[in-house]
Design a protein around this motif. Structure first.
Motif, short mmCIF file in Angstrom:
data_model
loop_
_atom_site.label_atom_id
_atom_site.label_comp_id
_atom_site.label_asym_id
_atom_site.label_seq_id
_atom_site.Cartn_x
_atom_site.Cartn_y
_atom_site.Cartn_z
N LEU A 8 1.12 -1.21 0.11
CA LEU A 8 0.10 0.03 -0.15
C LEU A 8 0.78 1.04 -0.02
CD1 LEU A 8 -2.75 -0.98 2.62
CD2 LEU A 8 -2.80 -1.27 -0.04
N GLY A 9 1.85 1.22 0.66
CA GLY A 9 2.74 2.55 0.88
C GLY A 9 3.72 2.53 -0.41
N PHE A 10 3.80 1.27 -1.09
CA PHE A 10 4.70 1.26 -1.98
C PHE A 10 3.93 2.02 -3.38
CE2 PHE A 10 6.27 -1.37 -6.03
CZ PHE A 10 7.70 -0.68 -5.84
N ARG A 11 2.62 1.98 -3.33
CA ARG A 11 1.64 2.73 -4.27
C ARG A 11 0.85 3.88 -4.11
NH1 ARG A 11 2.22 -2.96 -4.65
NH2 ARG A 11 2.46 -3.60 -6.57
N LEU A 12 1.32 4.70 -2.80
CA LEU A 12 0.53 5.73 -2.27
C LEU A 12 0.83 6.77 -3.19
CD1 LEU A 12 -1.06 6.16 0.33
CD2 LEU A 12 1.08 6.98 1.25
N GLN A 16 -3.10 4.05 -4.25
CA GLN A 16 -3.75 4.05 -3.32
C GLN A 16 -3.72 5.55 -2.63
OE1 GLN A 16 -4.83 1.27 -1.74
NE2 GLN A 16 -4.34 -0.01 -3.01
N THR A 17 -4.63 5.91 -1.78
CA THR A 17 -4.97 7.23 -1.14
C THR A 17 -4.62 6.99 0.48
OG1 THR A 17 -7.21 6.97 -1.35
CG2 THR A 17 -6.30 7.84 -2.93
N HIS A 18 -4.46 8.01 0.89
CA HIS A 18 -4.42 7.94 2.50
C HIS A 18 -5.78 7.77 3.22
CE1 HIS A 18 -0.61 9.56 2.76
NE2 HIS A 18 -0.61 10.18 1.88
#
Length: 217
Positions: A8-12, A16-18
């Motif tokens: 998830l952090g890799f694609r933030l 992906q969104t916060h």
């Protein structure tokens, strides 16, 4: 590299969104993060207390928080609203009051809304909770994983990978078991991958459950 960091952090910022959206003074940044964590924990604890004994899944996919000057907007994304809160509006108001009392230091009003997911079994958090419930009921881990994969076939997914680690079936030596169905491009940044990590307490110790789902765009 895609297997060594959180997908998830890799694609933030790309796919992906916060889950939290607010602006704050940099000096109070850590305070706001801690406040978000307390709000989420309080909501989950209250929902768990109000559930019926031996009831089905909670079905909470995620909790989004949006902060304004005088309002904290909380959106609960769930798959099974009828099992989560009985009486809908009355239950939501009661949940708001309980959370506001626990976090009495909040200077802003708290508003909670519920959004239902169209495909609940396409969310890894709900699937992880389902597998955890099966393992608590002494169901074979292989049977639980295969059943979870069969549930995702009803949704629009391209692939799924499930990994369970720990003292599986009460064995003396901890090990890792995993199963994969379809395609899981972990190193492709533009691929929409949903991920969750879930821990379950058993009589033999703690088991870790990780689920990756490749979602069609």
């Amino acid at each position: 590299m895609g297997q060594k960091i959180n997908p998830l952090g890799f694609r933030l910022g790309i796919t992906q969104t916060h889950h939290s959206f607010w602006f704050a003074n940099p000096k109070k940044f850590s305070e706001n993060i801690q406040e978000d964590a307390k709000i989420r924990n309080s909501i989950k604890n209250n929902i768990q207390k109000n559930r019926k004994i031996n009831s089905s899944l909670e079905g909470i996919a995620r909790i989004a928080i949006q902060k304004r000057i005088d309002l904290i907007q909380v959106i609960i994304y769930i798959g099974f609203p009828n099992l989560l809160i009985e009486g809908r509006r009355q239950g939501i108001e009661e949940l708001q009051i309980n959370v506001q009392k626990e976090l009495n230091y909040l200077s802003r009003k708290l508003n909670i809304t519920i959004t239902r997911l169209e495909n609940p079994y396409g969310d890894p958090n709900i699937l992880a909770e389902y597998i955890a419930l099966q393992l608590k009921n002494r169901v074979s881990f292989r049977k639980a994983m295969k059943k979870a994969i069969s549930l995702t076939e009803q949704t629009e997914t391209n692939g799924i990978q499930i990994k369970i680690a720990g003292r599986i079936d009460g064995k003396d030596i901890a090990r890792v078991e995993w199963i994969r169905e379809g395609c899981i491009p972990l190193q492709t940044i533009c691929a929409k991958i949903d991920y969750c990590s879930h821990a379950i307490q058993t009589i033999y110790g703690i088991l870790g459950i990780k689920i990756w789902i490749f979602i069609k765009k």
